[in-house]
Design an enzyme around this catalytic site. Structure first.
Site, short mmCIF file in Angstrom:
data_model
loop_
_atom_site.label_atom_id
_atom_site.label_comp_id
_atom_site.label_asym_id
_atom_site.label_seq_id
_atom_site.Cartn_x
_atom_site.Cartn_y
_atom_site.Cartn_z
N ASP A 38 -12.41 -158.21 -3.23
CA ASP A 38 -11.92 -157.78 -4.64
C ASP A 38 -12.52 -158.73 -5.60
O ASP A 38 -12.08 -159.85 -5.63
CB ASP A 38 -10.50 -157.84 -4.56
CG ASP A 38 -10.11 -157.04 -5.71
OD1 ASP A 38 -10.67 -156.84 -6.51
OD2 ASP A 38 -8.81 -156.72 -5.59
N ASP A 39 -13.32 -158.22 -6.56
CA ASP A 39 -14.12 -158.78 -7.60
C ASP A 39 -15.05 -159.95 -7.13
O ASP A 39 -15.26 -160.86 -7.84
CB ASP A 39 -12.86 -159.64 -8.52
CG ASP A 39 -12.22 -158.72 -9.43
OD1 ASP A 39 -12.46 -157.52 -9.20
OD2 ASP A 39 -11.36 -159.19 -10.26
N CYS A 77 -10.07 -151.43 -9.92
CA CYS A 77 -9.49 -151.38 -8.59
C CYS A 77 -8.91 -150.06 -8.15
O CYS A 77 -9.39 -149.50 -7.21
CB CYS A 77 -8.21 -152.35 -8.47
SG CYS A 77 -7.85 -152.74 -6.67
N LYS A 131 -4.31 -155.56 0.08
CA LYS A 131 -3.87 -155.23 -1.03
C LYS A 131 -3.68 -153.37 -1.07
O LYS A 131 -4.62 -152.67 -0.10
CB LYS A 131 -4.96 -155.12 -2.01
CG LYS A 131 -4.50 -154.54 -3.54
CD LYS A 131 -5.78 -155.16 -4.36
CE LYS A 131 -5.62 -154.73 -6.04
NZ LYS A 131 -6.28 -155.60 -6.76
N HIS A 133 -2.39 -151.11 -3.93
CA HIS A 133 -2.78 -150.58 -5.50
C HIS A 133 -2.92 -148.93 -5.61
O HIS A 133 -3.66 -148.61 -6.54
CB HIS A 133 -3.88 -151.43 -5.95
CG HIS A 133 -3.74 -151.90 -7.51
ND1 HIS A 133 -4.77 -152.24 -8.23
CD2 HIS A 133 -2.57 -151.48 -8.49
CE1 HIS A 133 -4.10 -152.37 -9.36
NE2 HIS A 133 -2.91 -152.02 -9.51
N HIS A 223 -10.08 -162.04 -6.11
CA HIS A 223 -9.32 -161.60 -7.37
C HIS A 223 -8.52 -162.80 -7.92
O HIS A 223 -7.97 -163.52 -7.17
CB HIS A 223 -8.47 -160.30 -7.08
CG HIS A 223 -7.94 -159.66 -8.56
ND1 HIS A 223 -7.11 -160.18 -9.30
CD2 HIS A 223 -8.50 -158.30 -8.67
CE1 HIS A 223 -7.00 -159.30 -10.17
NE2 HIS A 223 -7.51 -158.03 -10.04
#
Ligand SMILES: *[C@@H]1O[C@H](CO)[C@@H](O)[C@H](O)[C@H]1NC(C)=O
Ligand SMILES: *[C@@H]1O[C@H](CO)[C@@H](O)[C@H](O)[C@H]1NC(C)=O
Length: 281
Positions: A38-39, A77, A131, A133, A223
């Protein structure tokens, strides 16, 4: 809505191939593991040329597979994850605008059939680690109600790497880590990336090979955590990057490094699965 819109990077779609024992006339099905970072910056992995932060395990996966550089995700996301789970552009699920906040009363529409449901119909056992989300205002929006047989992870946009609390607007703050529907209080104080890696390794090792495996491993890393302490990595890992002068960058390097920290024996299991010849499926 989050104040900064993080970019979202689908790092690796690692297809782990393992010869299944044939069930009658059925062709054997490959095991599939999707690992999402993530990121993570495009250039922050060795196989894209980074010399500053070594990522040997991730590079090994990349070089023993296929590197797809011309595939893109959405810049944030929820839209990206909704596309991954439905196969639809976010404009078709209504999730194109933003990420889902802790107080937002919506989620990925229940009329959508998600990837694990399709996998179930093909005989797969499905696991979600990390995650989510994609909505959590009602339990029917959460992973085990959407097709995953097991779930270990968090539902919001980001949590603290150690205490697993999420700070959400307007002013909500709480613990966000679960096993299925049970709050996983025993995780308090343990580094999230290691918790997720260990869970993934456990799932792979314990998997009953009479069914093919689908594992969606969605890391918190790299993240940011909550705004008051955005960058967090174990000291002994950060110390390996003493040559990086900027403290934030050094901690980020530690976060990134931990993603590939599987332990030699566990990693051998993953790589063995990954390097089965493609034609074996
Ligand atoms: C989660 O649910 C699955 C399916 O019912 C079960 O096999 C598994 O043991 C559960 N995990 C936990 C930690 O409760
Ligand atoms: C694996 O699953 C098969 C089919 O459901 C079952 O017969 C077998 O006992 C399982 N093996 C183990 C070790 O649990």
């Amino acid at each position: 809505m989050m104040m900064t819109l993080p970019t979202f990077h689908l790092l690796l779609v690692g297809t782990l191939l393992l010869l299944q024992t044939s069930l009658g006339a059925e062709p054997p099905r490959p095991n599939i593991v999707i690992i999402v970072a993530d990121d993570l910056g495009f250039n922050d992995v060795g196989f894209h040329g980074s010399t500053q932060i070594p990522t040997p395990n991730i590079d090994a996966l990349a070089y023993s597979g296929i590197i797809l550089n011309n595939y893109y995700v959405q810049p944030i996301c929820t839209p990206s994850r909704s596309a991954l789970m439905t196969g639809k552009y976010p404009i078709h699920t209504g999730l194109q605008h933003s990420t889902i906040g802790g107080s937002h009363p919506y989620g990925l529409g229940l009329s959508e059939i998600l990837l694990p449901k399709y996998m179930t119909s093909l005989g797969y056992t499905n696991h979600h680690v990390g995650k989510w989300h994609l909505g959590f205002f009602k339990k029917v929006y959460t992973p085990t109600y959407r097709g995953f047989d097991t779930h270990f992870g968090y539902w919001s946009g980001r949590i603290d790497y150690y205490d697993h609390t999420a700070l959400e607007q307007p002013g909500y703050w709480g613990y966000d880590m679960r096993r299925n529907m049970t709050v996983a209080r025993d995780c308090y104080g343990k580094y999230t990336t290691d918790l997720f890696t260990n869970e993934a390794v456990d799932i792979i090792k314990k998997h009953n090979s009479s069914h093919p495996l689908f594992l969606y491993l969605a890391h918190l890393a790299v993240h940011s955590a909550n705004p008051y302490a955005p960058l967090q990595a174990p000291k002994e890992v950060v110390q390996k990057f003493a040559y990086i002068k900027d403290k934030k960058r050094r901690t980020f390097a530690g976060e990134s490094r931990c993603m590939g920290r599987w332990g030699a024996r566990s990693w051998a299991v993953v790589v063995t699965l990954c390097t089965q010849p493609w034609q074996s499926c």
